[in-house]
Design a protein around this motif. Sequence first.
Motif, PDB file in Angstrom:
ATOM      1  N   TYR A 187       1.022  -1.306   0.267  1.00  0.00           N
ATOM      2  CA  TYR A 187      -0.320  -0.196   0.247  1.00  0.00           C
ATOM      3  C   TYR A 187       1.219   0.859   0.060  1.00  0.00           C
ATOM      4  CZ  TYR A 187      -3.035  -4.003   2.107  1.00  0.00           C
ATOM      5  OH  TYR A 187      -4.424  -4.824   1.586  1.00  0.00           O
ATOM      6  N   ARG A 214      -1.466  -3.084  -4.490  1.00  0.00           N
ATOM      7  CA  ARG A 214      -2.489  -3.625  -3.616  1.00  0.00           C
ATOM      8  C   ARG A 214      -3.682  -2.331  -3.554  1.00  0.00           C
ATOM      9  NH1 ARG A 214      -6.571  -7.631  -3.063  1.00  0.00           N
ATOM     10  NH2 ARG A 214      -8.307  -6.838  -1.665  1.00  0.00           N
ATOM     11  N   GLY A 215      -2.889  -1.104  -2.674  1.00  0.00           N
ATOM     12  CA  GLY A 215      -3.990  -0.366  -2.802  1.00  0.00           C
ATOM     13  C   GLY A 215      -2.989   0.852  -1.783  1.00  0.00           C
ATOM     14  N   ALA A 217      -2.887   3.490   2.153  1.00  0.00           N
ATOM     15  CA  ALA A 217      -3.069   3.155   4.126  1.00  0.00           C
ATOM     16  C   ALA A 217      -3.469   4.762   3.837  1.00  0.00           C
ATOM     17  CB  ALA A 217      -1.495   2.833   4.245  1.00  0.00           C
ATOM     18  N   LYS A 248      -9.659   0.971  -5.677  1.00  0.00           N
ATOM     19  CA  LYS A 248      -8.103   0.648  -5.030  1.00  0.00           C
ATOM     20  C   LYS A 248      -9.169   0.808  -3.588  1.00  0.00           C
ATOM     21  CE  LYS A 248      -4.921  -0.756  -7.029  1.00  0.00           C
ATOM     22  NZ  LYS A 248      -3.990  -1.953  -7.722  1.00  0.00           N
ATOM     23  N   PHE A 250      -8.116   0.345   0.364  1.00  0.00           N
ATOM     24  CA  PHE A 250      -7.436   1.071   1.135  1.00  0.00           C
ATOM     25  C   PHE A 250      -7.276  -0.129   2.981  1.00  0.00           C
ATOM     26  CE2 PHE A 250     -11.899   2.776   1.494  1.00  0.00           C
ATOM     27  CZ  PHE A 250     -11.732   3.052   2.840  1.00  0.00           C
TER      28      PHE A 250
END
Length: 323
Positions: A187, A214-215, A217, A248, A250
């Motif tokens: 992240y 992935r995404g 934070a 995405k 979080f």
Amino acid sequence: MRQSIRAIVGPRRAAPLWLALAGLLGSGCATAANQSGGFYVDPDSNPAIWVRDHGGDARAAKVRASIASKPMARWFGNWSGPIGGAVSRFVEAARSADKLPILVAYNVPGRDCGGHSGGGAGSPEAYRTWISSFASGIGNARAVVVIEPDALAQLDCLASDQRAVRTGLLQYAAREFKLRAPNASVYHDGGNASWVPAEEMARRLNAAGASEIRGFALNVSNYHTTADSNRYGAAVSAALKNQFGYAKPFVVDTSRNGNGSNGEWCNPAGRKLGVVSQKPSSGAEMLLWVKVPGDSDGNCGIAPNTPAGTFSPDIATRLIDGR
């Protein structure tokens, strides 16, 4: 700022907790709600070390029960020594315990805009070598990684040419994790709910290669409530979709958000521990203790003589008690 399971001959055993939890990320499986047992408890976190070294202190039992025994991130930076080996040892310890480790990479040049947590790699070239070794240290293991807290939110403190350099380094990091740590959930840091407007943060995340990982934070080392962070995260994800064609997931740092934010970020009074690391049923895909509770934000607030990253039992007990 604002740190090999061996095959067992015999009856088939249940999937390891860290593998089961990692496999659920992004699945939306309701049975993952409130799962905290799958994350790794770092036996050498700053709170755990303090408890071991101060067993006679009246505060030790409280810190052990409420903080040192809980899963939280290990932060890696220029204090960590050869980074590949440091990361590999941590990840292997978690894998041997059937748990999922949480790691933070915190070594970007110009870190924290020279503030309380200033420092970082000495050059872009040094950083690229460092972050590649970090990713290689994870290898094929399962892990959760947060890349460079504040690095995107603090772009405004840099000259325009340096903003491009930093964004390029974060883009490089995203590619390296995708290549060298394919099973890690990685992240980029997306600041917090009151810092950068969602549309602008989406642009920064995309430029930094968020599509490769992935995404993102949120709320790392800050105090905003999970509800506020979830609303902001949904807005950032929607902005990514509207502007760039992809959304995405979080994660949210809940380590110190139990009482929400009072507008201050540097060791403010009256804050409280949030819910422990877990997979919730909605909103963020993970709630994580990213900031180590009890570690100082800098020489400020209720700890004016405690440098950033140094554990303070006074900060810790205040967080436990919410005072």
